[in-house]
Design a protein around this motif. Sequence first.
Motif, short mmCIF file in Angstrom:
data_model
loop_
_atom_site.label_atom_id
_atom_site.label_comp_id
_atom_site.label_asym_id
_atom_site.label_seq_id
_atom_site.Cartn_x
_atom_site.Cartn_y
_atom_site.Cartn_z
N ALA A 83 9.97 -0.58 -1.51
CA ALA A 83 9.19 -1.50 -0.89
C ALA A 83 9.81 -2.83 -0.87
N ILE A 84 10.80 -3.36 -1.81
CA ILE A 84 11.63 -4.38 -1.41
C ILE A 84 12.55 -4.24 -0.28
N ARG A 85 13.20 -3.03 -0.24
CA ARG A 85 14.13 -2.77 1.09
C ARG A 85 13.36 -2.70 2.16
N GLU A 86 11.99 -2.34 2.13
CA GLU A 86 11.35 -2.31 3.25
C GLU A 86 11.62 -0.90 3.95
N LEU A 87 11.87 0.18 3.36
CA LEU A 87 12.11 1.41 4.07
C LEU A 87 11.18 2.21 4.54
N GLY A 88 9.71 1.73 4.26
CA GLY A 88 8.60 2.27 4.66
C GLY A 88 7.41 2.31 3.89
N ASP A 89 6.33 2.72 4.13
CA ASP A 89 5.00 2.71 3.34
C ASP A 89 5.34 3.82 2.14
N VAL A 90 4.88 3.48 0.93
CA VAL A 90 5.23 4.33 -0.13
C VAL A 90 3.87 4.85 -0.76
N TYR A 91 4.00 6.39 -1.05
CA TYR A 91 2.69 6.81 -1.70
C TYR A 91 3.31 7.54 -2.86
N LEU A 92 2.33 6.65 -4.01
CA LEU A 92 2.75 7.20 -5.45
C LEU A 92 1.84 8.17 -5.98
N PHE A 93 2.24 9.36 -6.53
CA PHE A 93 1.26 10.26 -6.91
C PHE A 93 1.80 10.59 -8.49
N PRO B 199 4.21 -10.86 -1.90
CA PRO B 199 4.26 -12.32 -1.36
C PRO B 199 5.48 -12.92 -1.82
N HIS B 200 5.73 -12.68 -2.95
CA HIS B 200 7.23 -13.38 -3.61
C HIS B 200 8.29 -12.75 -3.23
N TRP B 201 8.51 -11.45 -2.95
CA TRP B 201 9.42 -10.67 -2.49
C TRP B 201 9.66 -10.58 -1.09
N GLY B 202 8.61 -10.92 -0.33
CA GLY B 202 8.69 -11.02 1.06
C GLY B 202 8.64 -9.65 1.97
N TYR B 203 7.85 -8.69 1.38
CA TYR B 203 7.97 -7.35 2.02
C TYR B 203 6.69 -6.90 2.50
N ASP B 204 6.59 -6.19 3.64
CA ASP B 204 5.18 -6.03 4.13
C ASP B 204 4.89 -4.46 4.02
N SER B 205 5.66 -3.85 3.21
CA SER B 205 5.61 -2.42 2.92
C SER B 205 4.09 -2.25 2.22
N ASN B 206 3.24 -1.18 2.60
CA ASN B 206 2.08 -0.65 1.91
C ASN B 206 2.56 0.16 0.81
N VAL B 207 2.07 -0.11 -0.32
CA VAL B 207 2.19 0.82 -1.56
C VAL B 207 0.94 1.12 -2.10
N VAL B 208 0.61 2.58 -2.15
CA VAL B 208 -0.94 2.93 -2.63
C VAL B 208 -0.62 4.14 -3.64
N GLY B 209 -1.54 4.42 -4.48
CA GLY B 209 -1.25 5.67 -5.35
C GLY B 209 -2.29 6.46 -5.55
N PHE B 210 -2.07 7.80 -6.09
CA PHE B 210 -3.11 8.77 -6.04
C PHE B 210 -2.89 9.55 -7.36
N THR B 211 -4.11 9.39 -8.00
CA THR B 211 -4.00 10.46 -8.97
C THR B 211 -4.30 11.92 -8.57
N SER C 290 6.78 9.41 0.06
CA SER C 290 6.11 9.84 -0.91
C SER C 290 6.95 10.08 -2.21
N VAL C 291 6.49 9.71 -3.24
CA VAL C 291 7.16 9.65 -4.58
C VAL C 291 6.09 10.52 -5.53
N ILE C 292 6.56 11.73 -5.86
CA ILE C 292 5.50 12.35 -6.93
C ILE C 292 6.01 12.23 -8.19
N GLY C 293 5.35 11.37 -9.01
CA GLY C 293 5.77 11.00 -10.34
C GLY C 293 5.88 9.71 -10.52
#
Length: 324
Positions: A23-33, A52-64, A7-10
């Motif tokens: 995401a590019i490094r595929e370290l995990g799913d990323v949650y952005l706040f 698709p161009h970078w070739g990663y499958d990590s999920n990246v989602v955001g929350f206000t 999780s990344v706050i900010g």
Amino acid sequence: MSRSKISVIGAGNVGATLAQFLAIRELGDVYLFDVVQGVPEGKALDIQEGAPHWGYDSNVVGFTTPGQEAYKNLEGSDVVVVTAGLARKPGMSRDDLLGKNVEIMLDVGRNIKKYAPDAVIVVVSNPADIMAYAIQKITGARPERIMGLGGSLDSARFRTFIAKELNVSVEDVNAFVIGGHGDDMVPFIRYSSVAGIPITSLLSKEKIDAIVKRTRFGGGEIVDLLKTGSAYYAPGVSILAMVESIVQDKKRVIPCAAYLSGKHAEHYGASGIFIGVPIKIGKEGVEEIYDIDFTQEERELWNKTVQSVKNNCQKVDSFLSGKL
């Protein structure tokens, strides 16, 4: 095997850049706040659409995050990176940001404590060592589960400037910076080398002094050039190195702001504060602190940065008094 949750706050320049790198490094799913309506969702979607161009499958989602419901999505985080806070503007020091950013940490820290009490916390908000201290006070988390950005970025700048001056690959430059993440940080010249050759054998004292000065004011140099913000590419990859070592349990040794107590506090002459020292980073956070020896001149510089950090920690204590 489930992916790590980071999780990344900010979701400003630093947070969003880090989210993309993760995401590019595929370290995990990323949650952005972020507190700005739609910004974390929009940036997360933009990063996701590049997959698709970078070739990663990590999920990246955001929350206000106005209100507290969005913070519930912190639950289950393995790592929480705190980048929230005001960015530096021309003429501002990192310390000028202290009061405003402690107020932000109060809200962020309470939600980490509520929803992600077991996460390893990486604090980036400026001044990072002081904000790490504030986050520990607010969350009550074990200090070894918290670390602050500082030496990771400052050392990268130091290595870059040495490599450029000598026209050699940065891969062969080994150098690090300790102390507070501020204008009195301590680049360690004695421990700096190129392929094992001390830089004192390769550069004049005048050149080294100039590189040290540029390193100390490296962040300010970029602020002055950008006019409207501060650095984010180098900070982003410097944080990435720390998170990667946590998630993959790499045991990398990187100078970061860590909490000093016991024998380490005695050795460094600093107790109960977070300050930049060489540490081993693994899945448990700060897994080891390394004690290094000082010359008299180095000790004087170190004592100066320790006093600066202590003074700011006292300001944090005053601000938080009655609020916890």
